[in-house]
Write an enzyme that holds these catalytic residues in place. Structure first.
Site, short mmCIF file in Angstrom:
data_model
loop_
_atom_site.label_atom_id
_atom_site.label_comp_id
_atom_site.label_asym_id
_atom_site.label_seq_id
_atom_site.Cartn_x
_atom_site.Cartn_y
_atom_site.Cartn_z
N LYS A 63 0.70 9.59 5.61
CA LYS A 63 0.90 8.18 6.14
C LYS A 63 2.20 7.86 5.92
O LYS A 63 2.23 6.45 5.81
CB LYS A 63 -0.31 7.44 5.77
CG LYS A 63 -1.60 7.98 6.17
CD LYS A 63 -2.91 7.20 5.80
CE LYS A 63 -4.20 7.64 6.71
NZ LYS A 63 -5.19 6.63 6.33
N TYR B 166 -14.89 0.21 -7.50
CA TYR B 166 -16.17 0.70 -7.33
C TYR B 166 -17.10 0.73 -8.55
O TYR B 166 -18.26 0.83 -8.43
CB TYR B 166 -16.11 2.18 -6.99
CG TYR B 166 -15.30 2.44 -5.69
CD1 TYR B 166 -15.79 2.24 -4.56
CD2 TYR B 166 -13.81 2.76 -5.75
CE1 TYR B 166 -14.96 2.29 -3.10
CE2 TYR B 166 -13.10 2.98 -4.60
CZ TYR B 166 -13.58 2.71 -3.41
OH TYR B 166 -12.95 2.75 -2.07
N LYS C 195 0.91 -1.10 0.01
CA LYS C 195 -0.10 -0.04 -0.13
C LYS C 195 1.00 0.90 0.05
O LYS C 195 1.60 1.56 0.83
CB LYS C 195 -0.79 0.17 1.22
CG LYS C 195 -1.93 1.10 1.23
CD LYS C 195 -2.97 0.86 2.41
CE LYS C 195 -3.78 1.78 2.35
NZ LYS C 195 -5.12 1.68 3.31
N ARG D 261 -11.27 9.21 1.56
CA ARG D 261 -10.94 10.04 2.79
C ARG D 261 -12.63 10.80 3.06
O ARG D 261 -12.95 11.07 3.92
CB ARG D 261 -10.06 10.69 3.08
CG ARG D 261 -8.77 9.81 3.08
CD ARG D 261 -7.53 10.29 3.07
NE ARG D 261 -6.34 9.30 3.41
CZ ARG D 261 -5.01 9.59 3.09
NH1 ARG D 261 -4.80 10.97 3.19
NH2 ARG D 261 -4.16 8.52 3.05
N LYS E 266 -1.99 -1.48 -3.99
CA LYS E 266 -3.21 -0.51 -3.87
C LYS E 266 -2.10 0.92 -3.87
O LYS E 266 -1.16 0.74 -3.27
CB LYS E 266 -3.69 -0.65 -2.71
CG LYS E 266 -4.52 0.55 -2.40
CD LYS E 266 -5.30 0.24 -1.10
CE LYS E 266 -6.28 1.41 -0.58
NZ LYS E 266 -6.94 1.05 0.32
N GLU F 45 8.13 -6.44 1.12
CA GLU F 45 6.99 -6.26 2.13
C GLU F 45 5.96 -7.55 1.86
O GLU F 45 5.24 -8.13 2.68
CB GLU F 45 6.39 -4.92 1.76
CG GLU F 45 4.99 -4.40 2.44
CD GLU F 45 5.23 -4.47 4.07
OE1 GLU F 45 4.62 -4.96 4.90
OE2 GLU F 45 6.01 -3.30 4.37
C1 PBG Z 1 -6.90 3.20 5.16
C2 PBG Z 1 -7.47 3.06 3.81
C3 PBG Z 1 -7.55 3.58 2.49
C4 PBG Z 1 -8.17 3.22 1.57
C5 PBG Z 1 -9.11 2.04 2.33
N1 PBG Z 1 -8.65 1.92 3.42
C6 PBG Z 1 -6.32 4.67 2.41
C7 PBG Z 1 -6.26 5.80 3.23
O1 PBG Z 1 -7.34 6.55 3.56
O2 PBG Z 1 -5.24 6.42 3.77
C8 PBG Z 1 -8.34 3.83 0.41
C9 PBG Z 1 -9.40 3.46 -0.50
C10 PBG Z 1 -9.76 3.93 -1.95
O3 PBG Z 1 -9.06 5.22 -1.80
O4 PBG Z 1 -10.49 3.76 -2.64
N2 PBG Z 1 -6.95 1.81 5.90
#
Ligand code: PBG
Length: 343
Positions: free
Chosen positions: A236, A332, A213, A223, A267, A252
């Site tokens: 992050k 999605y 990730k 978000r 991701k 990883e």
């Molecule tokens: C964090 C999380 C994120 C997504 C899913 N779980 C990233 C984040 O907010 O840092 C992103 C999914 C998306 O952008 O579709 N645990």
């Protein structure tokens, strides 16, 4: 080398003859021959549908940054899960938008067996047992600061976070989750989750690790969807991978597999197809990619402006994941594309 007639030859054959007889367009000339030689195919079996859930009843909320995507209450989710199952979508992945009053410094609501995510799992399992449920186990929907870990003096504390995530995963499994998907990128979380699941009688619950990730800008709309955009201070980068790194992504992933991951995920998706290919070649694991919110919204936004054909761009982007080596994609677009593929 040249013949007496002055012609170029290679391997005993006339070069003009080789290049002249090799015509790649021959197989492209008709629909039937294109179908016949097509190397990769997108099917409904490749789709995992990420969904956003909220508290309450019979309510949907639009997410402005994700055109066409809605947050929904659990009762509506059950109906949507039923529709997804009928379309042949194998699994959904749930993400909660937790009431602000329930978020705190340590994300303690992840340990509530009746939190939104667990209630959703139970409801869907009871009504639509044929669809797979993947639960994200991370603290960010539950923390007042939007980070995926527990903060102490401004630093994300790895091992305390892992303990809490592993405990949260057990509650998710008890609620009926089929696959636990840790998205937090703490070190050692896959092993800790595996141990916790096994110790609590859930040896058959699988782990899909968000193995690689990246600290990406493409999570922006997500978000907004789960309501962390106003909360998150800083970034992050101390726990997600630097977008510049590829060997690190392999290390990883190797680590997560050693700790017991059953499936691995990359991701974001489309900007990281090189990572998908490397991981598939290196490990031959069930490999997935997450076409994240920003990737979705870029296609939707450009299509809404009339700049691209949204349907074709959607299909092409998803096919690209297959070509890169994915066994499936979190997207999605899942219901939309499933309907289209069903014809
Ligand atoms: C964090 C999380 C994120 C997504 C899913 N779980 C990233 C984040 O907010 O840092 C992103 C999914 C998306 O952008 O579709 N645990």
């Amino acid at each position: 080398m040249k013949t007496s007639a002055g012609k170029l030859v290679a391997g005993g054959r006339d070069v003009d003859e080789i290049t002249g007889s090799r015509r790649l367009r021959r197989m492209r000339k008709a629909d039937w021959s294109r179908r016949l030689v097509q190397e990769n195919r997108l099917t409904v079996d490749d789709l995992i549908w990420p969904v956003f859930i909220i508290d309450g009843e019979n309510r949907r909320e639009d997410i402005p940054a994700m055109p066409g995507v809605q947050r929904m209450t659990v009762d509506i989710l059950v109906r949507e899960a039923e529709r997804a199952a009928k379309l042949g979508i194998p699994a959904i992945a749930t993400f909660p938008n937790v009431d602000l009053s329930l978020r705190d410094e340590t994300g303690s609501a992840i340990l509530d067996p009746d939190n939104l995510i667990n209630r959703a799992t139970r409801a869907v399992k009871a009504e639509v047992p044929e669809i797979g449920i993947i639960t994200d186990v991370a603290l960010d929907p539950f923390t007042s600061h939007g980070h995926d870990g527990i903060l102490r003096d401004g630093i994300i504390v790895n091992d305390t976070t892992v303990e809490q995530i592993a405990a949260g995963a057990v509650y998710q499994a008890a609620a009926g989750a089929d696959i636990i998907a840790p998205s937090d990128m703490m070190d050692g979380r896959v092993g800790a989750i595996r141990d916790a699941l096994d110790a609590n009688g859930f040896p058959d619950v699988a782990i899909m690790s968000y193995a690689t990730k990246f600290a990406s800008a493409f999570y922006g709309p997500y978000r907004e969807a789960i309501g962390t955009q106003g909360l998150l201070k800083g970034d992050k980068k101390t726990y997600y991978i630097d977008p510049a790194n590829t060997d690190e992504a392999v290390r990883e992933t190797e680590q997560d597999i050693a700790e017991g991951a059953d499936m691995v995920m990359v991701k974001p998706g489309l900007p990281y197809l090189d990572i998908v290919r490397r991981l598939k070649d290196a490990f031959q694991m069930p490999t997935f990619a997450y076409q994240v919110s920003g990737e979705f919204s870029m296609i939707k936004g450009a299509a809404a402006s009339g700049w691209i054909d949204g349907e074709r761009a959607m299909l092409e982007s998803l096919l690209a994941f297959k070509r890169a080596g994915c066994d499936g994609v979190l997207t999605y677009f899942a219901p939309e594309v499933a309907k289209l593929l069903k014809g």
